[in-house]
Design an enzyme around this catalytic site. Structure first.
Site, PDB file in Angstrom:
ATOM      1  N   SER A 170       0.829  -1.209   0.000  1.00 13.02           N
ATOM      2  CA  SER A 170       0.000   0.000   0.000  1.00 13.02           C
ATOM      3  C   SER A 170       0.865   1.262   0.000  1.00 13.02           C
ATOM      4  O   SER A 170       2.010   1.247   0.460  1.00 13.02           O
ATOM      5  CB  SER A 170      -0.899   0.025   1.238  1.00 13.02           C
ATOM      6  OG  SER A 170      -1.739  -1.103   1.263  1.00 13.02           O
TER       7      SER A 170
HETATM    8  N1  SAH Z   1      -0.642  -4.679   4.141  1.00 18.20           N
HETATM    9  C1  SAH Z   1      -0.099  -5.102   2.887  1.00 18.20           C
HETATM   10  C2  SAH Z   1      -1.113  -4.983   1.783  1.00 18.20           C
HETATM   11  C3  SAH Z   1      -0.885  -5.999   0.727  1.00 18.20           C
HETATM   12  S1  SAH Z   1      -2.105  -6.088  -0.534  1.00 18.20           S
HETATM   13  C4  SAH Z   1       1.161  -4.325   2.535  1.00 18.20           C
HETATM   14  O1  SAH Z   1       1.264  -3.148   2.886  1.00 18.20           O
HETATM   15  O2  SAH Z   1       2.024  -4.883   1.864  1.00 18.20           O
HETATM   16  C5  SAH Z   1      -3.364  -7.072   0.198  1.00 18.20           C
HETATM   17  C6  SAH Z   1      -3.029  -8.497   0.550  1.00 18.20           C
HETATM   18  O3  SAH Z   1      -4.260  -9.127   0.944  1.00 18.20           O
HETATM   19  C7  SAH Z   1      -2.476  -9.354  -0.591  1.00 18.20           C
HETATM   20  O4  SAH Z   1      -1.254  -9.898  -0.201  1.00 18.20           O
HETATM   21  C8  SAH Z   1      -3.541 -10.443  -0.794  1.00 18.20           C
HETATM   22  O5  SAH Z   1      -3.002 -11.696  -1.161  1.00 18.20           O
HETATM   23  C9  SAH Z   1      -4.196 -10.498   0.570  1.00 18.20           C
HETATM   24  N2  SAH Z   1      -5.560 -11.043   0.600  1.00 18.20           N
HETATM   25  C10 SAH Z   1      -6.555 -10.915  -0.316  1.00 18.20           C
HETATM   26  N3  SAH Z   1      -7.657 -11.578   0.067  1.00 18.20           N
HETATM   27  C11 SAH Z   1      -7.355 -12.163   1.279  1.00 18.20           C
HETATM   28  C12 SAH Z   1      -8.082 -13.002   2.184  1.00 18.20           C
HETATM   29  N4  SAH Z   1      -9.347 -13.390   1.955  1.00 18.20           N
HETATM   30  N5  SAH Z   1      -7.451 -13.412   3.311  1.00 18.20           N
HETATM   31  C13 SAH Z   1      -6.174 -13.044   3.571  1.00 18.20           C
HETATM   32  N6  SAH Z   1      -5.435 -12.252   2.751  1.00 18.20           N
HETATM   33  C14 SAH Z   1      -6.017 -11.817   1.616  1.00 18.20           C
END
Ligand code: SAH
Length: 216
Positions: free
Chosen positions: A65
């Site tokens: 993000s």
């Molecule tokens: N906080 C992270 C955001 C990553 S993007 C950062 O700053 O890097 C969001 C993440 O949510 C991705 O890695 C994706 O694989 C995960 N995601 C999507 N759906 C999900 C679910 N149902 N349960 C757990 N993780 C999920």
């Protein structure tokens, strides 16, 4: 061991100054983001971009993000040291590290095995004591939490997560499919008419996917 040079520290301070100008006022958030080396959570080829306010690719089709989004979500959580926080979407682990640095006990769930394994290792090596789980964030984890942060775009508010939020607790969740509205939900009681909802603008997150589509 990963490096954190004077150059990185200087760029990071500029990032924090920019966050202040964008209206982030929570000093605990700003202090944590001044300390956590965001470049550690990215491919080294992206080193030069790590402190710009942009989302970047982290592999497995996912993104880290924007720093301003991490700051905003962290600020909306209204966190105190020692609180139990559940994060949905570990991704790169950067948001996880910021919450750890703020003194939270962090439990974080990722649905993609590759990211889960890589990030769990990275967080441990960098000294952030989050508990990482591979699983479906719609289900949450056993337990009850003071705060819940969802870092992927949720098409609905997951009922299991609201059930795992303590009364008096706060959930920060980007709600919507194409684009998301950032919501802060304060659980004033168990019944859904006792959930106070505040809105904080429009964002664009990768989608929160259903566990049935779990990837290896
Ligand atoms: N906080 C992270 C955001 C990553 S993007 C950062 O700053 O890097 C969001 C993440 O949510 C991705 O890695 C994706 O694989 C995960 N995601 C999507 N759906 C999900 C679910 N149902 N349960 C757990 N993780 C999920």
């Amino acid at each position: 061991m990963k490096q954190d040079t004077f150059k990185h520290k200087g760029l990071r301070q500029q990032m924090v100054d920019a966050l202040r100008r964008k209206g982030i006022t929570d000093e605990a958030v700003l202090a944590a983001m001044a300390e956590v080396p965001r470049h550690w959570f990215l491919d080294s080829a992206l080193d030069a971009l790590a402190y710009e306010d942009r989302a970047l690719k982290i592999g497995c089709d996912q993104t880290i993000s924007h720093p301003s989004t991490v700051a905003m979500q962290s600020q909306l959580l209204d966190l105190r040291r020692g609180m139990k926080v559940l994060e949905i979407g570990t991704g790169s682990g950067y948001q996880t590290a910021v919450l750890c640095r703020m003194g939270a006990k962090v439990f974080t769930i990722e649905r993609q095995k590759g990211l889960f394994e890589q990030t769990r290792k990275l967080l441990a090596e960098a000294g952030y004591r989050a508990q990482c789980f591979l699983g479906d964030g719609y289900q949450g984890l056993n337990g009850s939490y003071d705060r819940i942060i969802v870092t992927c775009g949720a098409p609905e508010i997951p009922a299991a997560l609201m059930a795992q939020l303590k009364v008096g607790g706060i959930m920060v969740i980007p709600l919507g499919e194409e684009e998301q509205e950032m919501l802060r939900i304060t659980k004033e009681g168990d019944a859904s008419d006792e959930w106070r909802v505040e809105k904080f603008g429009t964002y664009s997150f990768v989608p929160m996917l259903n566990g049935k589509e779990m990837r290896s």
